[in-house]
Design a protein around this motif. Structure first.
Motif, PDB file in Angstrom:
ATOM      1  N   GLY A  41      22.288  -8.224 -15.226  1.00  0.00           N
ATOM      2  CA  GLY A  41      22.726  -7.923 -16.577  1.00  0.00           C
ATOM      3  C   GLY A  41      22.319  -6.526 -16.988  1.00  0.00           C
ATOM      4  N   ALA A  42      22.535  -6.207 -18.249  1.00  0.00           N
ATOM      5  CA  ALA A  42      22.285  -4.850 -18.747  1.00  0.00           C
ATOM      6  C   ALA A  42      20.823  -4.671 -19.162  1.00  0.00           C
ATOM      7  N   ILE A  43      20.325  -3.435 -18.906  1.00  0.00           N
ATOM      8  CA  ILE A  43      19.027  -3.009 -19.423  1.00  0.00           C
ATOM      9  C   ILE A  43      19.298  -2.022 -20.549  1.00  0.00           C
ATOM     10  N   ARG A  44      18.864  -2.347 -21.748  1.00  0.00           N
ATOM     11  CA  ARG A  44      19.045  -1.462 -22.904  1.00  0.00           C
ATOM     12  C   ARG A  44      17.818  -0.573 -23.025  1.00  0.00           C
ATOM     13  N   HIS A  45      18.028   0.736 -22.863  1.00  0.00           N
ATOM     14  CA  HIS A  45      16.906   1.652 -22.760  1.00  0.00           C
ATOM     15  C   HIS A  45      16.035   1.650 -24.014  1.00  0.00           C
ATOM     16  N   SER A  46      16.653   1.661 -25.187  1.00  0.00           N
ATOM     17  CA  SER A  46      15.871   1.770 -26.428  1.00  0.00           C
ATOM     18  C   SER A  46      15.001   0.549 -26.658  1.00  0.00           C
ATOM     19  N   PHE A  54       4.453   0.806 -18.212  1.00  0.00           N
ATOM     20  CA  PHE A  54       4.907   0.818 -16.835  1.00  0.00           C
ATOM     21  C   PHE A  54       4.377  -0.424 -16.126  1.00  0.00           C
ATOM     22  N   GLY A  55       5.226  -1.017 -15.286  1.00  0.00           N
ATOM     23  CA  GLY A  55       4.874  -2.256 -14.604  1.00  0.00           C
ATOM     24  C   GLY A  55       5.306  -3.496 -15.349  1.00  0.00           C
ATOM     25  N   SER A  56       5.955  -3.315 -16.519  1.00  0.00           N
ATOM     26  CA  SER A  56       6.371  -4.463 -17.323  1.00  0.00           C
ATOM     27  C   SER A  56       7.518  -5.222 -16.660  1.00  0.00           C
ATOM     28  N   LYS A  57       7.574  -6.504 -16.946  1.00  0.00           N
ATOM     29  CA  LYS A  57       8.681  -7.364 -16.518  1.00  0.00           C
ATOM     30  C   LYS A  57       9.711  -7.362 -17.637  1.00  0.00           C
ATOM     31  N   VAL A  58      10.919  -6.884 -17.347  1.00  0.00           N
ATOM     32  CA  VAL A  58      11.964  -6.718 -18.351  1.00  0.00           C
ATOM     33  C   VAL A  58      13.077  -7.740 -18.100  1.00  0.00           C
ATOM     34  N   THR A  59      13.432  -8.488 -19.135  1.00  0.00           N
ATOM     35  CA  THR A  59      14.522  -9.464 -19.038  1.00  0.00           C
ATOM     36  C   THR A  59      15.855  -8.800 -19.359  1.00  0.00           C
ATOM     37  N   CYS A  60      16.841  -8.964 -18.470  1.00  0.00           N
ATOM     38  CA  CYS A  60      18.157  -8.351 -18.647  1.00  0.00           C
ATOM     39  C   CYS A  60      19.062  -9.263 -19.473  1.00  0.00           C
ATOM     40  N   LYS A  62      21.687 -10.974 -18.826  1.00  0.00           N
ATOM     41  CA  LYS A  62      22.155 -12.237 -18.235  1.00  0.00           C
ATOM     42  C   LYS A  62      21.020 -13.226 -17.988  1.00  0.00           C
ATOM     43  N   GLY A  63      19.818 -12.838 -18.381  1.00  0.00           N
ATOM     44  CA  GLY A  63      18.686 -13.741 -18.211  1.00  0.00           C
ATOM     45  C   GLY A  63      17.820 -13.441 -17.008  1.00  0.00           C
TER      46      GLY A  63
END
Length: 294
Positions: A41-46, A54-60, A62-63
């Motif tokens: 899925g998409a990563i929204r930069h803002s 740094f090192g964070s787990k980011v949810t996109c 689509k889940g």
């Protein structure tokens, strides 16, 4: 964010490495208001990147999720845009060691290529050293200058677009070390000697063919270099695994009253290491030499 200084949080304009799993990664420049599509899925930069650690787990969208990593020379080597063939960490580590690179060192390099080795050198010689790198190809020279600025290491490097075999490195008597990765390194040996400091210094030449090594060694000896040595770095990874084996049956042991033979179907689990049947082998020869004191 800088490739030579660690930052805690992601800021607008930073370059990050997005880890997608299963050794899949991609570089990404963070821009306020932008978004990047991934298979999760998409990563929204803002909202997803700026201000996060740094090192964070980011949810996109689509889940699915990814990790956002701080850039390092090692991560950049496996994610950079290939404009030329590049050096990888195994050879880079040997070059850094054998050239005795350290903070404050002055290094001359040719050719710059895709900048894989350049980033590792900059991390090693920071914060007070300097890299003078020469690239013959004008477009590659421009691209790598843009990357150095984007990675915030531009103050540590001078990029020259010229032919090192004819015009040299543009400096004299200042380099602690010189690295050559060009088709005919023997034509640049005299310029390397000029660039190296008078108190002595080290040189390394990377060549894929032994004929290039032979001609380079002849030129090095003629120019007064000593302590010549050529090495080839091969990385061989062994796979550790558990193996179940049947215990041997030595038959009846009447002469040994206290011997208890194992049952005929007894087994034992052992740890073993197995080399790969196929492996990446030759990359190139690294020829090292020392400039004699003048």
């Amino acid at each position: 964010m800088s490739f030579v200084e660690y930052s805690e949080c992601i800021q607008d304009g930073d370059v990050v490495i997005v880890f997608l799993g299963h050794e899949s990664m991609m570089p990404l420049q963070v821009q306020k208001g932008a978004q990047t599509q991934t298979r999760y899925g998409a990563i929204r930069h803002s909202s997803d990147l700026i201000g996060r650690r740094f090192g964070s787990k980011v949810t996109c969208s689509k889940g699915g999720w990814v990790y956002v990593l701080h850039p390092t020379p090692e991560l950049w080597t496996v994610n950079l845009p290939h404009r030329t063939q590049i050096l990888y960490s195994t050879d880079i580590a040997t070059i850094t060691l054998m050239l005795d690179l350290k903070p404050g060192a002055v290094v001359c390099e040719s050719g710059t290529g895709s900048g894989s080795l350049s980033h590792a050198i900059l991390r090693t010689i920071a914060p007070t050293g300097h890299l003078h790198t020469v690239e013959f190809h004008a477009e590659r020279s421009q691209k790598v200058q843009e990357e150095f600025r984007r990675h915030r290491v531009g103050h540590l490097v001078t990029v020259r677009n010229q032919d090192v075999c004819r015009q040299g490195f543009g400096v004299e008597g200042v380099a602690d070390a010189v690295f050559l990765d060009i088709p005919s390194p023997w034509e640049a040996i005299v310029h390397a000697k000029t660039a190296i400091k008078r108190q002595g210094g080290r040189l390394c030449s990377f060549s894929p063919c032994i004929e290039q090594v032979q001609r380079s060694c002849e030129a090095l000896q003629a120019a007064g270099f000593c302590e010549l040595s050529t090495v080839e770095v091969l990385l061989r990874v062994h796979e550790a695994r558990s193996v179940t084996m049947a215990l041997p049956d030595f038959g009846p042991q009447e002469d040994h009253a206290h011997f208890n033979p194992a049952p005929s179907n007894a087994t034992a689990t052992l740890k073993t290491a197995t080399p790969p049947r196929e492996m990446a082998a030759h990359t190139g020869y690294l020829t090292f030499a020392t400039k004699e004191r003048e």
